[in-house]
Design a protein around this motif. Structure first.
Motif, PDB file in Angstrom:
ATOM      1  N   PHE A 117       0.855  -1.187   0.000  1.00 18.52           N
ATOM      2  CA  PHE A 117       0.000   0.000   0.000  1.00 18.52           C
ATOM      3  C   PHE A 117       0.886   1.230   0.000  1.00 18.52           C
ATOM      4  CE2 PHE A 117      -2.171   3.403   2.367  1.00 18.52           C
ATOM      5  CZ  PHE A 117      -3.333   3.525   1.616  1.00 18.52           C
ATOM      6  N   THR A 118       0.605   2.193  -0.874  1.00 19.20           N
ATOM      7  CA  THR A 118       1.415   3.409  -0.937  1.00 19.20           C
ATOM      8  C   THR A 118       0.542   4.635  -0.768  1.00 19.20           C
ATOM      9  OG1 THR A 118       1.252   3.508  -3.358  1.00 19.20           O
ATOM     10  CG2 THR A 118       3.152   2.358  -2.426  1.00 19.20           C
ATOM     11  N   THR A 119       1.063   5.626  -0.032  1.00 19.58           N
ATOM     12  CA  THR A 119       0.402   6.926   0.074  1.00 19.58           C
ATOM     13  C   THR A 119       1.004   7.855  -0.966  1.00 19.58           C
ATOM     14  OG1 THR A 119       1.970   7.689   1.762  1.00 19.58           O
ATOM     15  CG2 THR A 119      -0.031   6.600   2.527  1.00 19.58           C
ATOM     16  N   ASN A 120       0.159   8.738  -1.502  1.00 22.47           N
ATOM     17  CA  ASN A 120       0.558   9.549  -2.642  1.00 22.47           C
ATOM     18  C   ASN A 120       0.108  10.990  -2.502  1.00 22.47           C
ATOM     19  OD1 ASN A 120       1.717   7.328  -4.344  1.00 22.47           O
ATOM     20  ND2 ASN A 120      -0.359   6.532  -4.124  1.00 22.47           N
ATOM     21  N   PHE A 121       0.304  11.770  -3.564  1.00 19.20           N
ATOM     22  CA  PHE A 121       0.023  13.201  -3.562  1.00 19.20           C
ATOM     23  C   PHE A 121      -1.478  13.441  -3.725  1.00 19.20           C
ATOM     24  CE2 PHE A 121       0.615  17.657  -5.004  1.00 19.20           C
ATOM     25  CZ  PHE A 121       1.552  18.068  -4.068  1.00 19.20           C
ATOM     26  N   SER A 122      -1.895  14.692  -3.479  1.00 17.10           N
ATOM     27  CA  SER A 122      -3.293  15.052  -3.657  1.00 17.10           C
ATOM     28  C   SER A 122      -3.657  15.053  -5.146  1.00 17.10           C
ATOM     29  CB  SER A 122      -3.561  16.435  -3.051  1.00 17.10           C
ATOM     30  OG  SER A 122      -2.772  17.420  -3.687  1.00 17.10           O
ATOM     31  N   ASN A 123      -4.950  15.089  -5.414  1.00 14.03           N
ATOM     32  CA  ASN A 123      -5.479  14.962  -6.774  1.00 14.03           C
ATOM     33  C   ASN A 123      -5.094  13.631  -7.399  1.00 14.03           C
ATOM     34  OD1 ASN A 123      -4.715  18.281  -6.694  1.00 14.03           O
ATOM     35  ND2 ASN A 123      -6.798  17.697  -7.224  1.00 14.03           N
ATOM     36  N   ASP A 124      -4.879  12.664  -6.556  1.00  5.14           N
ATOM     37  CA  ASP A 124      -4.562  11.297  -6.935  1.00  5.14           C
ATOM     38  C   ASP A 124      -5.071  10.421  -5.788  1.00  5.14           C
ATOM     39  OD1 ASP A 124      -3.596   9.074  -8.205  1.00  5.14           O
ATOM     40  OD2 ASP A 124      -1.480   9.607  -8.075  1.00  5.14           O
ATOM     41  N   THR A 125      -5.007   9.110  -5.950  1.00  5.13           N
ATOM     42  CA  THR A 125      -5.429   8.239  -4.864  1.00  5.13           C
ATOM     43  C   THR A 125      -4.227   7.496  -4.301  1.00  5.13           C
ATOM     44  OG1 THR A 125      -5.802   6.241  -6.185  1.00  5.13           O
ATOM     45  CG2 THR A 125      -7.594   7.845  -6.098  1.00  5.13           C
ATOM     46  N   ASN A 126      -4.347   7.086  -3.057  1.00  2.00           N
ATOM     47  CA  ASN A 126      -3.418   6.096  -2.536  1.00  2.00           C
ATOM     48  C   ASN A 126      -3.654   4.790  -3.283  1.00  2.00           C
ATOM     49  OD1 ASN A 126      -2.509   7.996  -0.653  1.00  2.00           O
ATOM     50  ND2 ASN A 126      -4.043   7.363   0.855  1.00  2.00           N
ATOM     51  N   THR A 127      -2.702   3.855  -3.196  1.00  2.00           N
ATOM     52  CA  THR A 127      -2.781   2.668  -4.040  1.00  2.00           C
ATOM     53  C   THR A 127      -2.492   1.405  -3.238  1.00  2.00           C
ATOM     54  OG1 THR A 127      -2.095   3.931  -5.988  1.00  2.00           O
ATOM     55  CG2 THR A 127      -1.873   1.555  -6.109  1.00  2.00           C
ATOM     56  N   LEU A 128      -3.331   0.390  -3.443  1.00  2.00           N
ATOM     57  CA  LEU A 128      -3.137  -0.922  -2.835  1.00  2.00           C
ATOM     58  C   LEU A 128      -2.871  -1.939  -3.939  1.00  2.00           C
ATOM     59  CD1 LEU A 128      -3.196  -2.917  -0.458  1.00  2.00           C
ATOM     60  CD2 LEU A 128      -5.661  -3.155  -0.848  1.00  2.00           C
ATOM     61  N   HIS A 129      -1.656  -2.480  -3.949  1.00  2.00           N
ATOM     62  CA  HIS A 129      -1.286  -3.552  -4.864  1.00  2.00           C
ATOM     63  C   HIS A 129      -1.318  -4.879  -4.100  1.00  2.00           C
ATOM     64  CE1 HIS A 129       0.516  -0.456  -7.631  1.00  2.00           C
ATOM     65  NE2 HIS A 129       0.072  -1.325  -8.520  1.00  2.00           N
ATOM     66  N   VAL A 130      -2.218  -5.775  -4.496  1.00  2.00           N
ATOM     67  CA  VAL A 130      -2.362  -7.071  -3.848  1.00  2.00           C
ATOM     68  C   VAL A 130      -1.475  -8.089  -4.559  1.00  2.00           C
ATOM     69  CG1 VAL A 130      -3.963  -8.949  -3.329  1.00  2.00           C
ATOM     70  CG2 VAL A 130      -4.684  -6.571  -3.040  1.00  2.00           C
ATOM     71  N   ASN A 131      -0.661  -8.773  -3.778  1.00  2.00           N
ATOM     72  CA  ASN A 131       0.282  -9.761  -4.300  1.00  2.00           C
ATOM     73  C   ASN A 131      -0.468 -11.056  -4.622  1.00  2.00           C
ATOM     74  OD1 ASN A 131       2.414 -11.595  -4.706  1.00  2.00           O
ATOM     75  ND2 ASN A 131       3.665 -10.700  -3.086  1.00  2.00           N
ATOM     76  N   ARG A 132      -0.489 -11.442  -5.901  1.00  2.00           N
ATOM     77  CA  ARG A 132      -1.210 -12.648  -6.303  1.00  2.00           C
ATOM     78  C   ARG A 132      -0.440 -13.929  -5.986  1.00  2.00           C
ATOM     79  NH1 ARG A 132      -3.294 -11.256 -12.331  1.00  2.00           N
ATOM     80  NH2 ARG A 132      -1.417 -12.493 -12.761  1.00  2.00           N
ATOM     81  N   GLY A 133       0.863 -13.804  -5.710  1.00  2.00           N
ATOM     82  CA  GLY A 133       1.671 -14.972  -5.421  1.00  2.00           C
ATOM     83  C   GLY A 133       2.305 -15.601  -6.636  1.00  2.00           C
ATOM     84  N   ASP A 134       2.058 -15.037  -7.807  1.00  2.00           N
ATOM     85  CA  ASP A 134       2.635 -15.557  -9.049  1.00  2.00           C
ATOM     86  C   ASP A 134       3.606 -14.580  -9.686  1.00  2.00           C
ATOM     87  OD1 ASP A 134       0.916 -13.593  -9.896  1.00  2.00           O
ATOM     88  OD2 ASP A 134      -0.263 -14.872 -11.242  1.00  2.00           O
ATOM     89  N   GLY A 135       4.055 -13.597  -8.888  1.00  2.75           N
ATOM     90  CA  GLY A 135       4.974 -12.586  -9.403  1.00  2.75           C
ATOM     91  C   GLY A 135       4.297 -11.315  -9.850  1.00  2.75           C
ATOM     92  N   PHE A 136       2.952 -11.267  -9.781  1.00  6.15           N
ATOM     93  CA  PHE A 136       2.233 -10.066 -10.227  1.00  6.15           C
ATOM     94  C   PHE A 136       1.410  -9.496  -9.087  1.00  6.15           C
ATOM     95  CE2 PHE A 136      -1.017  -7.573 -12.411  1.00  6.15           C
ATOM     96  CZ  PHE A 136      -0.234  -6.869 -13.310  1.00  6.15           C
ATOM     97  N   PHE A 137       1.296  -8.157  -9.081  1.00  8.33           N
ATOM     98  CA  PHE A 137       0.527  -7.424  -8.090  1.00  8.33           C
ATOM     99  C   PHE A 137      -0.645  -6.721  -8.785  1.00  8.33           C
ATOM    100  CE2 PHE A 137       4.654  -8.027  -6.335  1.00  8.33           C
ATOM    101  CZ  PHE A 137       4.546  -7.995  -4.954  1.00  8.33           C
ATOM    102  N   ASP A 138      -1.857  -6.974  -8.318  1.00  4.34           N
ATOM    103  CA  ASP A 138      -3.054  -6.327  -8.859  1.00  4.34           C
ATOM    104  C   ASP A 138      -3.342  -5.042  -8.090  1.00  4.34           C
ATOM    105  OD1 ASP A 138      -4.075  -7.846 -11.005  1.00  4.34           O
ATOM    106  OD2 ASP A 138      -4.835  -9.365  -9.612  1.00  4.34           O
ATOM    107  N   ASP A 139      -3.618  -3.958  -8.809  1.00  3.22           N
ATOM    108  CA  ASP A 139      -4.080  -2.729  -8.181  1.00  3.22           C
ATOM    109  C   ASP A 139      -5.566  -2.903  -7.878  1.00  3.22           C
ATOM    110  OD1 ASP A 139      -4.998  -0.246  -7.465  1.00  3.22           O
ATOM    111  OD2 ASP A 139      -3.965   0.851  -9.069  1.00  3.22           O
TER     112      ASP A 139
END
Length: 548
Positions: free
Chosen positions: A325-347
């Motif tokens: 999970f990352t916090t970011n600047f205004s006029n944007d959203t924070n982001t949650l990347h979920v680890n699928r366990g296969d080398g890829f992260f879904d937003d």
């Protein structure tokens, strides 16, 4: 490949990309079980941080600084260290760092002089780790200028920066320790920000038509550094030979050292400001490939690079892999990347309810913890704009901003605005760093927050809820994985370095147990792959697991 151990169900079962189940009962609509109180006044943490002046005129002044929790005197409780900054007029001669000794009962006393700490450079971030395996945690302070390694000799500190060879001489933001080559000692990754000459700052820029200081875009990023611990008290710059310089430098603000793919090797995640985030995959022998784009972590779901400041780590899907999970600047959203366990992260930011609520905020320190002991992790983050002239009318955001608290509620997170959570939740500040840990020994997680040119704050967790377990490793082993089974539910935590924002939280695993559970089984996977199983552990204790 992790071994299967008994029958369990995960805290949330991920099928495709939808969470179907989650442990913990949902609270009534609008209600919360989370309780915090501002305990600063009676704590003895009487300190105001320095980072330039207010109002700020240059980008160097607005990043603020972090805070660290460290048991510096090995008495079993967490003390508070603040690196502190300086001003543009005298960047090498600030008011100095502070160390506050924990006296018990959430009372602290200034122990800076007693610990022989004399650090006055422009400190920003801090990492905690036992660099020489002498049993005492050391402090590494990132700075505008020369960084500092403050070696703990058993309650007192001596600066060994030059001896160790880890000065850096750049504008460094965050740092993290980890045994990256599996040789038994802690290596060090330093995330650097940008090139800035305080004597000749850049001219004014504009944001939404308003005059603002320049940066980071328009300025030159500074390359990060990977220091290899040689085991003799010295480090070697292995940035190039490791492959960490194979990518263009970004504006580094955050770093986490953690085994993201569960292959037994610790990887490096770097959060960059306005440039793509980076994931260095460890292939052994201190060799890395950058897989940020391939893993999905470089950008958000819209394909945009964000202004990452804070980093939180959690297994929100219950599949046993760490998400980001990352916090970011205004006029944007924070982001949650979920680890699928296969080398890829879904937003999956929107699916988990963490998207548009963050749009007006500039986010900094953040972390996942089970704040009310119901068997799942909640999310807390702190905010504050960088532009002193920010207003709703001019920039769609205010300068001082309130924290954001999210309670895990079934398949997503619920934004908590319930006044029963405490008055602190409605108080606006320009917060930056925060460190999380049990400061009063009652089993729940408290928070020390560092405000930009403002006072430290101590938030006391008043959950007073049973059904918790702290797991501490002896010796502390960054890169370890802790799994807990209770009530047929598996929870996973990691002991790692980095995250939050330029701060260092307590290096132990904290669990809340599902309702009605009084015992749990624990599996520790040490950094070298050794597995240690402890069955029938009673709840409501601080469990120390000794390495076999």
């Amino acid at each position: 490949m992790r071994p299967r151990w008994g029958a369990f169900r995960s805290a949330g079962t991920l099928v495709g990309s939808c969470v179907l189940a989650s442990c913990g009962a949902e609270p009534a609509p609008g209600a919360t079980r989370i309780r915090f109180a501002d305990a600063t006044a009676e704590s003895g943490l009487d300190f105001v941080t320095t980072s330039g002046v207010t109002p700020a005129t240059q980008i160097l002044e607005v990043k603020g600084g972090g805070v660290a929790l460290i048991d510096h005197d090995d008495d079993g409780d967490l003390d508070v260290f603040v690196p502190n900054g300086a001003t543009l007029a005298a960047p090498e001669h600030g008011p100095g760092c502070r160390l506050f000794e924990n006296r018990g009962g959430l009372r602290f006393a200034d122990a800076t002089s007693a610990a022989e700490l004399s650090f006055h450079r422009w400190g920003i971030g801090v990492a905690v780790g036992d660099t020489d395996a002498d049993g005492h945690d050391d402090l590494y302070v990132t700075c505008y200028g020369k960084n500092a390694l403050l070696h703990n000799t058993g309650g007192r500190f001596e600066e060994l920066t030059d001896v160790a060879g880890v000065g850096g001489e750049a504008w460094s933001a965050a740092a993290a320790f980890g045994d990256l080559d599996r040789d038994g000692d802690l290596d060090l990754y330093v995330a650097n920000y940008l090139k800035f000459d305080s004597a000749h700052p850049p001219p004014t820029s504009f944001f939404k038509g308003a005059p603002v200081f320049t940066g980071p875009l328009g300025l030159e990023p500074e390359a990060d550094i990977l220091y290899e611990n040689l085991g003799d008290g010295t480090f070697r710059d292995s940035s190039e030979s490791s492959g960490c310089l194979a990518v263009a430098p970004g504006f580094g603000l955050g770093v986490v050292v953690l085994d993201f793919d569960e292959d037994g090797l610790q990887d490096i995640y770097v959060g960059n400001d306005s440039t793509p985030n980076v994931l260095f995959q460890n292939h052994g022998g201190l060799r890395f490939d950058e897989v940020g784009l391939r893993s999905g972590l470089a950008f958000n779901v819209d394909g945009s690079a964000q202004a990452t400041m804070g980093i939180g780590i959690a297994d929100v899907s219950g599949n046993g892999f760490p998400g980001v999970f990352t916090t970011n600047f205004s006029n944007d959203t924070n982001t949650l990347h979920v680890n699928r366990g296969d080398g890829f992260f879904d937003d999956l930011t929107r699916r988990y309810g963490l998207g548009m609520v963050s749009f007006p905020f500039v986010g900094w320190a953040t972390a996942f913890y089970d704040l009310e002991h119901d068997g799942d992790e909640d999310l807390l983050l702190f905010n504050g704009h960088v532009y002193p002239n920010a207003t709703l009318e001019r920039m769609d955001a205010t300068h001082a901003q309130v924290p954001l608290l999210f309670e895990r509620a079934g398949v997503s997170f619920r934004h908590v605005q319930d006044p029963r959570a405490g008055a602190w939740l409605a108080e606006a500040h320009c917060d930056r760093g925060a460190a999380f840990g049990d400061l009063d020994g009652d089993g729940d997680i408290d928070v020390v927050v560092s405000e930009l040119n403002g006072p430290l704050r101590l938030l006391r967790n008043e959950a007073n809820a049973p059904g918790w377990l702290m797991v501490e490793l002896a010796p502390t082993s960054l890169g370890s994985r802790i799994e807990l089974w209770a009530g047929g539910v598996r929870q996973t935590r990691w002991i790692y370095s980095g995250g939050s924002f330029v701060s260092a939280s307590a290096q132990y695993a904290h669990f809340g147990l599902p309702p009605g559970q009084s015992t749990a089984d624990v599996l520790v996977t040490w950094p070298d792959g050794t597995r240690q199983r402890i069955e029938g552990v009673a709840a409501n204790q601080h469990l120390v697991v000794h390495r076999p």
